[in-house]
Scaffold this motif. Structure first.
Motif, PDB file in Angstrom:
ATOM      1  N   VAL A 109       8.867 -25.364  30.235  1.00 47.86           N
ATOM      2  CA  VAL A 109       8.349 -26.632  30.755  1.00 47.86           C
ATOM      3  C   VAL A 109       7.573 -27.305  29.634  1.00 47.86           C
ATOM      4  CG1 VAL A 109       6.852 -27.748  32.442  1.00 47.86           C
ATOM      5  CG2 VAL A 109       8.184 -25.735  33.101  1.00 47.86           C
ATOM      6  N   ILE A 110       7.913 -28.545  29.335  1.00 49.46           N
ATOM      7  CA  ILE A 110       7.227 -29.288  28.276  1.00 49.46           C
ATOM      8  C   ILE A 110       6.611 -30.541  28.877  1.00 49.46           C
ATOM      9  CG2 ILE A 110       7.489 -30.503  26.083  1.00 49.46           C
ATOM     10  CD1 ILE A 110       9.784 -28.601  25.412  1.00 49.46           C
ATOM     11  N   VAL A 111       5.286 -30.669  28.709  1.00 44.88           N
ATOM     12  CA  VAL A 111       4.542 -31.807  29.247  1.00 44.88           C
ATOM     13  C   VAL A 111       3.878 -32.527  28.075  1.00 44.88           C
ATOM     14  CG1 VAL A 111       2.819 -32.582  30.903  1.00 44.88           C
ATOM     15  CG2 VAL A 111       4.064 -30.442  31.306  1.00 44.88           C
ATOM     16  N   THR A 112       4.089 -33.830  27.965  1.00 41.19           N
ATOM     17  CA  THR A 112       3.480 -34.579  26.864  1.00 41.19           C
ATOM     18  C   THR A 112       2.813 -35.848  27.376  1.00 41.19           C
ATOM     19  OG1 THR A 112       5.427 -35.954  26.341  1.00 41.19           O
ATOM     20  CG2 THR A 112       5.309 -33.754  25.332  1.00 41.19           C
ATOM     21  N   GLY A 113       1.833 -36.295  26.610  1.00 41.93           N
ATOM     22  CA  GLY A 113       1.165 -37.551  26.890  1.00 41.93           C
ATOM     23  C   GLY A 113       1.230 -38.452  25.676  1.00 41.93           C
ATOM     24  N   GLY A 114       1.796 -39.644  25.818  1.00 38.28           N
ATOM     25  CA  GLY A 114       1.860 -40.613  24.732  1.00 38.28           C
ATOM     26  C   GLY A 114       2.575 -40.077  23.510  1.00 38.28           C
ATOM     27  N   SER A 115       1.927 -40.251  22.342  1.00 40.48           N
ATOM     28  CA  SER A 115       2.536 -39.818  21.088  1.00 40.48           C
ATOM     29  C   SER A 115       2.577 -38.305  20.956  1.00 40.48           C
ATOM     30  CB  SER A 115       1.793 -40.419  19.891  1.00 40.48           C
ATOM     31  OG  SER A 115       0.426 -40.035  19.902  1.00 40.48           O
ATOM     32  N   GLY A 116       2.052 -37.577  21.944  1.00 45.48           N
ATOM     33  CA  GLY A 116       2.186 -36.123  21.971  1.00 45.48           C
ATOM     34  C   GLY A 116       3.632 -35.675  22.074  1.00 45.48           C
ATOM     35  N   LEU A 117       4.529 -36.601  22.399  1.00 41.96           N
ATOM     36  CA  LEU A 117       5.951 -36.261  22.422  1.00 41.96           C
ATOM     37  C   LEU A 117       6.474 -35.988  21.013  1.00 41.96           C
ATOM     38  CD1 LEU A 117       8.701 -35.967  23.784  1.00 41.96           C
ATOM     39  CD2 LEU A 117       8.921 -38.466  23.781  1.00 41.96           C
ATOM     40  N   ALA A 118       5.877 -36.629  20.012  1.00 45.25           N
ATOM     41  CA  ALA A 118       6.390 -36.509  18.646  1.00 45.25           C
ATOM     42  C   ALA A 118       6.409 -35.076  18.126  1.00 45.25           C
ATOM     43  CB  ALA A 118       5.588 -37.416  17.700  1.00 45.25           C
ATOM     44  N   PRO A 119       5.317 -34.297  18.257  1.00 40.43           N
ATOM     45  CA  PRO A 119       5.333 -32.936  17.707  1.00 40.43           C
ATOM     46  C   PRO A 119       6.316 -31.986  18.392  1.00 40.43           C
ATOM     47  CG  PRO A 119       3.084 -33.685  18.059  1.00 40.43           C
ATOM     48  CD  PRO A 119       3.979 -34.659  18.746  1.00 40.43           C
ATOM     49  N   VAL A 120       6.694 -32.273  19.645  1.00 45.75           N
ATOM     50  CA  VAL A 120       7.610 -31.366  20.358  1.00 45.75           C
ATOM     51  C   VAL A 120       9.044 -31.889  20.391  1.00 45.75           C
ATOM     52  CG1 VAL A 120       5.847 -30.331  21.820  1.00 45.75           C
ATOM     53  CG2 VAL A 120       7.017 -32.387  22.600  1.00 45.75           C
ATOM     54  N   ASP A 197       6.894 -14.633  34.835  1.00 39.57           N
ATOM     55  CA  ASP A 197       7.246 -13.794  33.684  1.00 39.57           C
ATOM     56  C   ASP A 197       8.203 -14.501  32.734  1.00 39.57           C
ATOM     57  OD1 ASP A 197       5.658 -11.802  34.637  1.00 39.57           O
ATOM     58  OD2 ASP A 197       7.293 -10.654  35.565  1.00 39.57           O
ATOM     59  N   ASP A 198       9.081 -15.335  33.293  1.00 42.72           N
ATOM     60  CA  ASP A 198      10.083 -16.004  32.467  1.00 42.72           C
ATOM     61  C   ASP A 198       9.731 -17.470  32.204  1.00 42.72           C
ATOM     62  OD1 ASP A 198      10.422 -16.994  34.984  1.00 42.72           O
ATOM     63  OD2 ASP A 198      12.581 -16.614  35.093  1.00 42.72           O
ATOM     64  N   LEU A 199       8.441 -17.814  32.344  1.00 44.97           N
ATOM     65  CA  LEU A 199       8.003 -19.202  32.187  1.00 44.97           C
ATOM     66  C   LEU A 199       7.165 -19.372  30.922  1.00 44.97           C
ATOM     67  CD1 LEU A 199       7.674 -22.098  33.444  1.00 44.97           C
ATOM     68  CD2 LEU A 199       5.599 -21.229  34.543  1.00 44.97           C
ATOM     69  N   GLU A 200       7.409 -20.452  30.182  1.00 47.10           N
ATOM     70  CA  GLU A 200       6.566 -20.840  29.058  1.00 47.10           C
ATOM     71  C   GLU A 200       6.290 -22.333  29.194  1.00 47.10           C
ATOM     72  OE1 GLU A 200       5.203 -18.773  27.058  1.00 47.10           O
ATOM     73  OE2 GLU A 200       6.452 -16.976  27.252  1.00 47.10           O
ATOM     74  N   VAL A 201       5.011 -22.708  29.166  1.00 44.37           N
ATOM     75  CA  VAL A 201       4.597 -24.098  29.347  1.00 44.37           C
ATOM     76  C   VAL A 201       4.013 -24.618  28.039  1.00 44.37           C
ATOM     77  CG1 VAL A 201       3.079 -25.682  30.590  1.00 44.37           C
ATOM     78  CG2 VAL A 201       4.110 -23.723  31.789  1.00 44.37           C
ATOM     79  N   VAL A 202       4.491 -25.775  27.595  1.00 45.34           N
ATOM     80  CA  VAL A 202       3.988 -26.423  26.386  1.00 45.34           C
ATOM     81  C   VAL A 202       3.370 -27.754  26.779  1.00 45.34           C
ATOM     82  CG1 VAL A 202       4.602 -27.422  24.155  1.00 45.34           C
ATOM     83  CG2 VAL A 202       5.732 -25.329  24.932  1.00 45.34           C
ATOM     84  N   ILE A 203       2.119 -27.977  26.367  1.00 46.46           N
ATOM     85  CA  ILE A 203       1.412 -29.212  26.695  1.00 46.46           C
ATOM     86  C   ILE A 203       0.901 -29.834  25.406  1.00 46.46           C
ATOM     87  CG2 ILE A 203      -0.454 -30.267  28.024  1.00 46.46           C
ATOM     88  CD1 ILE A 203      -0.499 -27.711  29.750  1.00 46.46           C
ATOM     89  N   VAL A 204       1.261 -31.096  25.154  1.00 40.97           N
ATOM     90  CA  VAL A 204       0.803 -31.780  23.945  1.00 40.97           C
ATOM     91  C   VAL A 204       0.417 -33.211  24.291  1.00 40.97           C
ATOM     92  CG1 VAL A 204       1.302 -32.377  21.564  1.00 40.97           C
ATOM     93  CG2 VAL A 204       2.418 -30.401  22.589  1.00 40.97           C
ATOM     94  N   GLY A 205      -0.775 -33.599  23.876  1.00 39.08           N
ATOM     95  CA  GLY A 205      -1.248 -34.947  24.141  1.00 39.08           C
ATOM     96  C   GLY A 205      -2.715 -35.062  23.794  1.00 39.08           C
ATOM     97  N   PRO A 206      -3.385 -36.096  24.289  1.00 38.65           N
ATOM     98  CA  PRO A 206      -4.820 -36.243  24.046  1.00 38.65           C
ATOM     99  C   PRO A 206      -5.593 -35.041  24.606  1.00 38.65           C
ATOM    100  CG  PRO A 206      -3.883 -38.271  24.923  1.00 38.65           C
ATOM    101  CD  PRO A 206      -2.823 -37.222  25.049  1.00 38.65           C
ATOM    102  N   PRO A 207      -6.768 -34.728  24.042  1.00 33.79           N
ATOM    103  CA  PRO A 207      -7.518 -33.540  24.469  1.00 33.79           C
ATOM    104  C   PRO A 207      -7.749 -33.434  25.969  1.00 33.79           C
ATOM    105  CG  PRO A 207      -8.474 -34.436  22.463  1.00 33.79           C
ATOM    106  CD  PRO A 207      -7.412 -35.414  22.896  1.00 33.79           C
ATOM    107  N   ASN A 208      -8.190 -34.500  26.613  1.00 32.76           N
ATOM    108  CA  ASN A 208      -8.453 -34.439  28.055  1.00 32.76           C
ATOM    109  C   ASN A 208      -7.170 -34.259  28.849  1.00 32.76           C
ATOM    110  OD1 ASN A 208     -11.230 -34.547  28.060  1.00 32.76           O
ATOM    111  ND2 ASN A 208     -11.318 -36.785  28.184  1.00 32.76           N
ATOM    112  N   MET A 209      -6.087 -34.882  28.388  1.00 37.61           N
ATOM    113  CA  MET A 209      -4.806 -34.722  29.062  1.00 37.61           C
ATOM    114  C   MET A 209      -4.371 -33.262  29.033  1.00 37.61           C
ATOM    115  SD  MET A 209      -1.469 -34.237  27.781  1.00 37.61           S
ATOM    116  CE  MET A 209       0.078 -34.009  28.649  1.00 37.61           C
TER     117      MET A 209
END
Length: 269
Positions: A109-120, A197-209
């Motif tokens: 699962v990949i969750v991004t906020g704004g320009s946080g999409l760029a690194p992922v 067990d088979d889940l990996e979550v990636v979150i990238v965005g502003p600190p509060n997000m």
């Protein structure tokens, strides 16, 4: 003695407008095979300065790297004056990337906020091109409004293969279906269940997000060890000498920018 902060000039291949304030710069880089998802490089201009920019995508076979750059300071202002064929000095890549995550046969699962999409973006494109490596991938993107949506054509392609929710803070978004913050949509993700067990979550965005999105996953029972974040901070030297990125005893440029949330939740800056 090797000079660790000496950049090497590389040729700028292409400059493409992504939004009104963000442009995509593709740079010739024969060493692209050494780049890992989520790493960053130092871009510099003589007599101007340097700045850390995440690698948003790369090709080891074609020998290039891409950077999504926003015009927000002295160095980026000057980079925006460059054109295809000009030289752009770089050094790197630096930092721990998303290769720290074992995505093999996982639900990602990949969750991004704004320009946080760029690194992922490079990680998403890798899974998009190699879907057999994971069980599945689900995407949740948040943007301020329709004009700030990044990589529209790629998003359209990604959603053909993978479940996706794209939301905007206000307005109508890509299809007008979702308005609000990404935190509101975490409980509705298809992959979130009682078995992680088979889940990996990636979150990238502003600190509060990142903080409040991670909290929403924890409310659902997802262990902190299954959550990963990327700290997008101002870094200067990228080699752990200047201390600008230091949080307590942690040097983000060396030990990050990708951290497991079990550690990152205690890194309060």
């Amino acid at each position: 003695m090797e000079n660790l902060i000496m950049p090497t000039p590389y040729r700028l291949l292409d400059v493409k407008k992504v939004t009104d304030i963000e442009y995509l710069f593709r740079v010739e880089y024969p060493e692209a095979g050494n780049v890992k998802f989520g790493q960053f490089m130092q871009l510099s201009l003589p007599k101007v300065g340097e700045c850390p920019i995440s690698v948003t995508d790369f090709s080891a076979t074609e020998g290039w790297v891409e950077f999504l750059i926003r015009k927000v300071g002295i160095v980026t202002d000057e980079i925006f004056n460059l054109h295809a064929g000009d030289l752009l000095p770089m050094r790197g890549p630096y930092g721990k990337g998303f290769d720290a995550i074992d995505i093999k046969n996982k639900n990602v699962v990949i969750v991004t906020g704004g320009s946080g999409l760029a690194p992922v973006r490079s990680l998403i494109n890798h899974i998009y091109r190699n879907p057999e490596e994971v069980q599945s991938m689900e995407l949740l993107f948040g943007f301020k409004d329709d004009s700030s949506i990044l990589f529209r054509d790629e998003i359209i392609n990604w959603r053909k293969k993978h479940p996706m929710v794209l939301t905007v803070d206000k307005g109508c978004g890509l299809d007008g279906e979702c308005v609000g913050l990404v935190t509101e949509y975490v409980p509705h993700l298809k992959m979130v269940s009682d078995k992680f067990d088979d889940l990996e979550v990636v979150i990238v965005g502003p600190p509060n997000m990142m903080k409040y999105t991670a909290i929403e996953f924890e409310k659902l029972g997802v262990p902190a060890e299954k959550i990963w974040v990327s700290f997008e901070r101002k870094m200067s030297c990228a080699i752990g000498k200047c201390g600008h990125c230091r949080i307590d005893e942690v040097y983000v440029c060396l030990e990050g920018p990708v951290f497991n949330y079990s550690q990152a939740k205690y890194l309060i800056d």
